[in-house]
Design an enzyme around this catalytic site. Structure first.
Site, mmCIF file in Angstrom:
data_model
loop_
_atom_site.group_PDB
_atom_site.id
_atom_site.type_symbol
_atom_site.label_atom_id
_atom_site.label_comp_id
_atom_site.label_asym_id
_atom_site.label_seq_id
_atom_site.Cartn_x
_atom_site.Cartn_y
_atom_site.Cartn_z
ATOM 1 N N TYR A 165 81.625 42.366 21.463
ATOM 2 C CA TYR A 165 82.037 43.492 20.609
ATOM 3 C C TYR A 165 83.429 43.204 20.038
ATOM 4 O O TYR A 165 84.428 43.731 20.535
ATOM 5 C CB TYR A 165 82.042 44.793 21.419
ATOM 6 C CG TYR A 165 80.674 45.216 21.916
ATOM 7 C CD1 TYR A 165 79.612 45.366 21.025
ATOM 8 C CD2 TYR A 165 80.445 45.482 23.262
ATOM 9 C CE1 TYR A 165 78.348 45.751 21.467
ATOM 10 C CE2 TYR A 165 79.185 45.875 23.714
ATOM 11 C CZ TYR A 165 78.146 46.006 22.804
ATOM 12 O OH TYR A 165 76.901 46.393 23.240
ATOM 13 N N TRP A 212 85.657 49.704 18.291
ATOM 14 C CA TRP A 212 84.561 50.659 18.502
ATOM 15 C C TRP A 212 85.183 52.012 18.801
ATOM 16 O O TRP A 212 86.140 52.109 19.601
ATOM 17 C CB TRP A 212 83.690 50.232 19.697
ATOM 18 C CG TRP A 212 82.379 49.636 19.289
ATOM 19 C CD1 TRP A 212 81.165 50.257 19.270
ATOM 20 C CD2 TRP A 212 82.128 48.288 18.843
ATOM 21 N NE1 TRP A 212 80.187 49.384 18.840
ATOM 22 C CE2 TRP A 212 80.743 48.180 18.569
ATOM 23 C CE3 TRP A 212 82.932 47.176 18.642
ATOM 24 C CZ2 TRP A 212 80.146 47.011 18.109
ATOM 25 C CZ3 TRP A 212 82.345 46.008 18.185
ATOM 26 C CH2 TRP A 212 80.977 45.932 17.927
ATOM 27 N N ASP A 266 85.024 53.629 22.595
ATOM 28 C CA ASP A 266 85.680 52.638 23.466
ATOM 29 C C ASP A 266 87.182 52.726 23.285
ATOM 30 O O ASP A 266 87.959 52.833 24.246
ATOM 31 C CB ASP A 266 85.261 51.214 23.087
ATOM 32 C CG ASP A 266 83.820 50.898 23.440
ATOM 33 O OD1 ASP A 266 82.927 51.363 22.715
ATOM 34 O OD2 ASP A 266 83.596 50.193 24.444
ATOM 35 N N TYR A 294 79.160 38.822 15.991
ATOM 36 C CA TYR A 294 78.476 40.112 16.083
ATOM 37 C C TYR A 294 77.465 40.304 14.962
ATOM 38 O O TYR A 294 77.721 39.957 13.811
ATOM 39 C CB TYR A 294 79.491 41.272 16.048
ATOM 40 C CG TYR A 294 78.822 42.618 16.222
ATOM 41 C CD1 TYR A 294 78.402 43.048 17.476
ATOM 42 C CD2 TYR A 294 78.568 43.428 15.127
ATOM 43 C CE1 TYR A 294 77.744 44.260 17.632
ATOM 44 C CE2 TYR A 294 77.907 44.649 15.274
ATOM 45 C CZ TYR A 294 77.509 45.061 16.536
ATOM 46 O OH TYR A 294 76.861 46.259 16.694
ATOM 47 N N ASP A 313 72.769 53.615 23.664
ATOM 48 C CA ASP A 313 71.848 53.001 22.712
ATOM 49 C C ASP A 313 70.354 53.040 23.028
ATOM 50 O O ASP A 313 69.563 53.438 22.198
ATOM 51 C CB ASP A 313 72.232 51.530 22.523
ATOM 52 C CG ASP A 313 73.664 51.356 22.029
ATOM 53 O OD1 ASP A 313 74.448 52.316 22.055
ATOM 54 O OD2 ASP A 313 73.994 50.240 21.598
ATOM 55 N N ARG A 362 69.691 43.849 28.104
ATOM 56 C CA ARG A 362 69.883 44.320 26.729
ATOM 57 C C ARG A 362 68.598 44.975 26.189
ATOM 58 O O ARG A 362 67.516 44.783 26.755
ATOM 59 C CB ARG A 362 70.271 43.132 25.830
ATOM 60 C CG ARG A 362 71.615 42.515 26.129
ATOM 61 C CD ARG A 362 72.777 43.425 25.780
ATOM 62 N NE ARG A 362 72.846 43.761 24.364
ATOM 63 C CZ ARG A 362 73.738 44.605 23.835
ATOM 64 N NH1 ARG A 362 74.626 45.197 24.614
ATOM 65 N NH2 ARG A 362 73.737 44.870 22.557
ATOM 66 N N TYR A 397 70.925 47.998 30.174
ATOM 67 C CA TYR A 397 71.841 48.747 29.302
ATOM 68 C C TYR A 397 71.876 50.238 29.642
ATOM 69 O O TYR A 397 72.377 50.598 30.694
ATOM 70 C CB TYR A 397 71.464 48.454 27.839
ATOM 71 C CG TYR A 397 72.653 48.466 26.889
ATOM 72 C CD1 TYR A 397 73.911 48.066 27.294
ATOM 73 C CD2 TYR A 397 72.499 48.898 25.568
ATOM 74 C CE1 TYR A 397 74.982 48.089 26.404
ATOM 75 C CE2 TYR A 397 73.563 48.916 24.677
ATOM 76 C CZ TYR A 397 74.798 48.515 25.107
ATOM 77 O OH TYR A 397 75.851 48.541 24.228
ATOM 78 N N GLU A 410 81.097 45.822 32.027
ATOM 79 C CA GLU A 410 80.742 46.871 31.062
ATOM 80 C C GLU A 410 80.110 48.066 31.777
ATOM 81 O O GLU A 410 80.448 49.217 31.529
ATOM 82 C CB GLU A 410 79.747 46.289 30.038
ATOM 83 C CG GLU A 410 79.282 47.281 29.008
ATOM 84 C CD GLU A 410 78.398 46.655 27.925
ATOM 85 O OE1 GLU A 410 78.045 45.462 28.044
ATOM 86 O OE2 GLU A 410 78.073 47.359 26.955
HETATM 87 C C1 DGY Z 1 75.552 47.138 19.881
HETATM 88 O O1 DGY Z 1 75.609 46.389 18.907
HETATM 89 O O2 DGY Z 1 74.950 46.865 20.915
HETATM 90 C C2 DGY Z 1 76.332 48.340 19.879
HETATM 91 O O3 DGY Z 1 76.171 49.071 21.033
HETATM 92 C C3 DGY Z 1 76.199 49.187 18.685
HETATM 93 O O4 DGY Z 1 77.243 50.082 18.768
#
Ligand code: DGY
Length: 419
Positions: free
Chosen positions: A36, A40, A43, A88, A164, A197, A346, A390
């Site tokens: 990341y 954000w 965050d 990213y 998410d 994920r 996640y 995380e």
């Molecule tokens: C991601 O890309 O996984 C993020 O959580 C989006 O904010």
């Protein structure tokens, strides 16, 4: 159990400072360097709590930098692409937004007013500009994200909830057509094991919603009326209700009239009851396209007290007891007794420090100290065992997702290990 001053705790404190330093980009902090690599929204705001322990100027800067990216509509984006980074995906080209600095087209849970109140209590530095920015953002949630005017805040993308791939989104997301999404390369799997994920089919639909927003030029009215995904979220609604109370406090502290904020508080208080799902015996998300509640609670169900909503407190207390018997560390992101619970994937099970922080504050404020203490202790045990991860596996306590995470470090410094 380690004490506040144990050698392990001192080691974790040094590590937390190091993580904040490593992730600091001068005027904002990245959640973690490669996974990341931008600012954000939520965050960054939680990270300001950590900076406040080390450098108050830097804490305020974190927040004002975020508001430098506020859109004319009042929306404060969930990602601000301050730099160009290739690690990213999806980047600004996919979002197709035009506002400068470049950003995503959706928001994230509005924790800013609450954190600014914390900073203001340490030393009053709130400017009228920042107050107005937060006020405009809150108003934006009420108009853009409550298109049916029912006193509940919805999200138009799972990422907007900050949680998410919660099982709550499975059913509403199943109707999102992703057939137009061509080939793309995920970058998250370069850094984190795929078992932690979201699945590919979820990513396809995340991208389909981004495409939908981009085609609508991120017009709030079009999105509110026709976005295929519109789900009232107990997380964002609770966080906004709390933030509105803190914004009213901030306004009064600098001598401003806050009647309009009080009206917004009342709207949410009245709307909140619709989140209660009698069958599940807890607060659940509500899919506004189908009219159906999710069938189970999430960690956000326990944010009601944080929001100042005390109806059903005994039921929530009982429910948390059942969750506690089904796992070793509190508070899993999803009901640990449900068939969709996955302790490592996640938002389908893992524990997050900042959610624990908010739940614990709420329980402490309504006199349920037992839970507040237990949740803080769980967070402490997890970070002591697994470091600045995380998130954490609620069964084994092991690290989940990215490492060197800024908000975990910030909460260690400002809450978990604070005397
Ligand atoms: C991601 O890309 O996984 C993020 O959580 C989006 O904010």
């Amino acid at each position: 159990m380690s004490s506040l001053s144990s050698p392990t705790a001192a080691k974790r404190t040094a590590e937390a400072k190091q993580v904040l330093g490593d992730n600091d980009r001068g005027t904002y902090t990245v959640p973690t360097a490669r996974l990341y690599p931008f600012q954000w929204n939520w965050d960054s705001v939680f990270v300001a709590l950590g900076w406040a322990e080390l450098d108050l100027d830097r804490a305020w800067k974190e927040i004002t930098t975020l508001f430098d990216a506020q859109w004319p509509s009042g929306m404060v984006p969930h990602i601000v692409f301050w730099t160009d980074q290739s690690t990213y995906f999806p980047g600004p080209d996919v979002w197709g937004t035009t506002n400068q600095p470049l950003s995503s087209g959706i928001s994230q849970p509005p924790v800013a007013a609450t954190v600014v109140r914390n900073l203001q209590e340490v030393e009053p530095r709130l400017t009228i500009n920042l107050f107005k920015g937060i006020d405009r953002w809150h108003q934006w949630w009420h108009t853009a994200r409550d298109p049916k005017n029912i006193g509940l805040i919805s999200v138009v993308h799972p990422w907007e909830s900050g949680r998410d791939n919660l099982p709550d989104w499975d059913r509403p997301m199943s109707t999102v057509d992703s057939s137009s999404i061509g080939a793309y390369q995920r970058r998250d799997l370069d850094m984190v094991d795929q078992t932690m994920r979201p699945h590919r089919h979820e990513y396809d639909r995340y991208l389909a919603l981004v495409e939908f927003g981009a085609e609508a030029n991120w017009d709030d009215q079009v999105i509110g009326a026709t976005n295929p995904f519109l789900v009232a979220d107990p997380g964002v609604t609770s966080i906004l209700l709390r933030a509105e109370r803190d914004l009213a406090w901030l306004g009064r502290s600098i001598g401003l009239d806050t009647a309009h904020i009080e009206r917004r508080i009342e709207r949410l208080e009245n709307g909140f009851v619709q989140l209660w799902n009698p069958e599940a015996g807890t607060y659940c998300s509500l899919d506004l396209r189908s009219g159906r509640h999710a069938d189970a609670g999430t960690s956000a169900s326990f944010l009601a007290a944080y929001a100042g909503v005390t109806t059903h407190l005994d039921q929530l207390d009982h429910e948390l007891g059942l969750w506690a018997s089904a796992c070793n560390f509190l508070v899993p992101s999803f009901d640990p007794r449900h068939r969709h619970f996955e302790p490592k994937r996640y938002w389908r099970g893992p524990v997050w420090a900042m959610i624990n922080y908010m739940i614990a504050i709420g329980f402490a404020e309504v006199g349920r100290e037992k839970w507040a203490g237990r949740i803080r202790q769980s967070t402490r045990d997890l970070i002591t065992q697994s470091g600045m991860s995380e998130s954490f596996d609620p069964i084994t306590g092991g690290p989940v997702g990215g490492s060197n995470f800024a908000w975990t470090a910030a909460l260690w410094l400002s809450w978990v290990n604070k005397d």
